[in-house]
Design a protein around this motif. Structure first.
Motif, PDB file in Angstrom:
ATOM      1  N   GLU A   1       0.776  -0.994   0.025  1.00  2.99           N
ATOM      2  CA  GLU A   1       0.055   0.107  -0.027  1.00  2.99           C
ATOM      3  C   GLU A   1       0.996   1.367   0.146  1.00  2.99           C
ATOM      4  O   GLU A   1       2.041   1.227   0.611  1.00  2.99           O
TER       5      GLU A   1
ATOM      6  N   VAL B   1       2.649  -0.970   4.148  1.00  2.00           N
ATOM      7  CA  VAL B   1       2.561   0.213   3.902  1.00  2.00           C
ATOM      8  C   VAL B   1       3.652   1.314   3.787  1.00  2.00           C
ATOM      9  O   VAL B   1       4.588   1.161   4.684  1.00  2.00           O
TER      10      VAL B   1
ATOM     11  N   SER C   1      -4.713  -5.139   9.288  1.00  2.00           N
ATOM     12  CA  SER C   1      -4.769  -3.622   9.324  1.00  2.00           C
ATOM     13  C   SER C   1      -6.093  -2.776   9.685  1.00  2.00           C
ATOM     14  O   SER C   1      -7.101  -3.567   9.527  1.00  2.00           O
TER      15      SER C   1
ATOM     16  N   LEU D   1      -6.084   2.481   4.526  1.00  4.12           N
ATOM     17  CA  LEU D   1      -5.166   2.705   3.420  1.00  4.12           C
ATOM     18  C   LEU D   1      -5.684   1.888   2.251  1.00  4.12           C
ATOM     19  O   LEU D   1      -6.376   1.020   2.187  1.00  4.12           O
TER      20      LEU D   1
END
Length: 572
Positions: free
Chosen positions: A402, A440, A550, A554
């Motif tokens: 991400e 991320v 998560s 995102l």
């Protein structure tokens, strides 16, 4: 009038604030001097203790001198009074038969006789000093006003009461003179024996000379005490300076030695304890210098050996690579076992070639010959390219990558090749330890710095491992199976690249909650780097669940279908 009062109050408050600020500054300066100066502390402490000793000694001396003066004065005055009583008794024999006026005249004549007789004597009178005689006729049983001669009003009532009862008494009393001044007297009273009427004699001895003597003693003690304190302060300061100065020289030499001046030594003067300290320090410095030189020589030989071996291995590696490529191209004609061996050979040659490249790079960084080719460019495309290059590895590991970028451009003076290499190493390392969870990459900028974080939610780091991950060839779990086959030098090279930019590369991690690596670089090479726009630990580290999932905030960018180049790998 009403307008002047507020202005006056404001002016007064302004002056008070200035005084308060001035006092605070002085207190702060005193505290700093007290904390950092041993010489000042010793001098002030000695001066304070000496002041207490001098004060107590001065008070004792003053009291002793005053008591001795008063005792001498009192004894002489009593002796003088007894002698004067005899003179007065002989002059006033048979008094009492006359009227008040005749009695007053006889008493005045007696006072003159007493004064003239005492003045001509050299005995006790000269020791007691001058006096003022007073005579009074009448006792406490008489209701009429007593007949007196001399300054009877200076005699206090309580002394009169004792003397009227036939007792010799004395008292120190301050009386007001005719001109309005005040004089302190030692007043001695004694009864005078007569045939008919009782009389009282009072002698008023002024204590002016004794007071002057005590004042002189006080001034002498005060001046002497101040001079003594100044001498003690100077002596203490001088003695302390003789001890502190070598210590300061040793501290300055140690700072210079720590700063790289390895030839710095202390001067040895004499054979005392400080000279022994200087000798010991010089021996220690010489020993440390020899060891540092040996380590430098050893490090130079090690770096040269690594560089030479890496260069020398290039030629045989190229030859082996060519042969392996030929075998790999013909692997379909080989038996299954031989074909698999050919594929493993090519994979290990790829890793060996990456290792040689990292060794050459780390040797150049250690030698300090690397230069930064910085230019003002947008950092966002660099992050995008790094993410695209690890998509294939992330897909093979079952993780997604991400990317969070700012909407506006993020220009900074950086070396694009080195920054991209840092991000590839961080992303590959995160994918290898993400346990299939998303990775991320976040980029943010402020006025002075650009920051990039790479966050994974995998196995994380145990306490104390965040400082070890940048060590060369260090791995948190050597028995753990790696997916990317890194060389173990990627994070070390990345940290050196960050330092070459004047930036910082640090790490955070918790067991079971993943890890986060943060790269902070200055936006201008000639401007100091301020605070990072991204914090560490990351804000979401408390929002991670027990499975490392998560929070879903995102955006996930799909991995491309094209096969991209393999990234440089790291060990963790």
């Amino acid at each position: 009038m009403s307008g002047r009062l507020p202005r006056l109050a404001q002016t007064t408050m302004r002056h008070i604030r200035r005084i308060v600020v001035f006092v605070r500054r002085k207190i702060v300066s005193f505290n700093e001097l007290w904390r950092y100066s041993l010489q000042f502390r010793v001098t002030v402490s000695t001066l304070a203790l000496s002041s207490a000793v001098v004060f107590v000694l001065g008070m004792v001396l003053q009291n002793q001198i005053t008591e001795r003066l008063m005792e001498t004065k009192q004894n002489a005055a009593i002796t003088q009074t007894r002698a004067v009583v005899e003179t007065a008794a002989s002059e006033l024999v048979g008094v009492g038969t006359e009227g008040p006026e005749a009695l007053t005249a006889r008493m005045n004549n007696a006072l003159k006789k007493i004064t003239s007789t005492t003045t001509s004597q050299d005995g006790a009178g000269s020791t007691a000093g001058t006096f003022e005689p007073v005579l009074a006729a009448g006792g406490r049983d008489q209701s009429s006003k007593p007949v007196t001669a001399g300054p009877y009003d200076k005699v206090p009532v309580r002394l009169r009461q004792f003397v009227e009862t036939e007792q010799l008494s004395w008292l120190i009393h301050t009386a007001t003179d005719a001109d309005g001044g005040k004089t302190t007297y030692l007043i001695v009273g004694a009864p005078v024996s007569t045939m008919i009427n009782p009389l009282q004699l009072y002698l008023l001895y002024p204590l002016t000379s004794e007071q002057n003597t005590v004042s002189t003693v006080q001034n002498t003690l005060l001046v002497g005490g101040l001079v003594l304190l100044l001498l003690l302060a100077g002596i203490t300061n001088l003695v302390t300076r003789q001890v502190v100065r070598p210590v300061r020289q040793a501290a300055a030499a140690a700072e210079q030695f720590a700063g790289g001046e390895l030839d710095q030594r202390l001067a040895v003067l004499g054979e005392d304890d400080l000279a022994k300290l200087a000798v010991s320090y010089n021996e220690m410095a010489a020993s440390i210098q020899r060891q540092i030189r040996q380590l430098e020589d050893f490090g130079g030989l090690q770096r040269r050996f690594t560089s030479d071996v890496s260069h020398e291995l290039r030629t045989p590696l190229t030859t082996v690579r060519m042969a392996a490529d030929v075998l790999h191209a013909s692997r379909e004609q080989f038996p299954a076992g031989l074909a698999r061996s050919t594929e493993l050979l090519v994979d290990e040659l790829d890793r060996f070639e990456a290792l040689l490249g990292d060794l050459l790079e780390i040797s150049r960084l250690d030698a300090g010959v690397e230069e930064l080719s910085a230019e003002l460019i947008d950092v966002r495309p660099i992050a995008t390219r790094a993410v695209e290059q690890v998509r294939v590895i992330a897909g093979n590991a079952g993780s997604s990558v991400e990317l969070i970028l700012p909407d506006e451009e993020a220009p900074a003076e950086v070396d694009a090749r080195r920054v991209e290499r840092i991000l590839r190493n961080l992303l590959a390392n995160a994918v290898d330890h993400s346990e299939g969870n998303p990775v991320v990459l976040t980029l943010a900028v402020n006025e002075t710095a650009v920051a990039i974080t790479v966050r994974d939610r995998g196995v994380g780091l145990r306490p104390g491992e965040a400082e070890l991950v940048f060590n060369r060839f260090w791995r948190a779990d050597p028995s753990r199976n790696r997916r990317t086959g890194g060389t173990g030098l990627g994070l070390a090279i990345s940290q050196e690249d960050a330092r070459l930019h004047g930036g910082v590369l640090d790490a955070w991690g918790e067991t079971g909650h993943g890890a986060c690596f943060r790269l902070v670089l200055p936006r201008r090479q000639d401007t100091p780097m301020g605070e990072s726009p991204l914090v560490l630990p990351p804000p979401d580290h408390k929002a991670t669940d027990t499975h490392g999932a998560s929070s879903g905030l995102l955006e996930v960018r799909p991995a491309p279908d094209a096969i991209l180049a393999e990234p440089e790998e790291v060990g963790r």
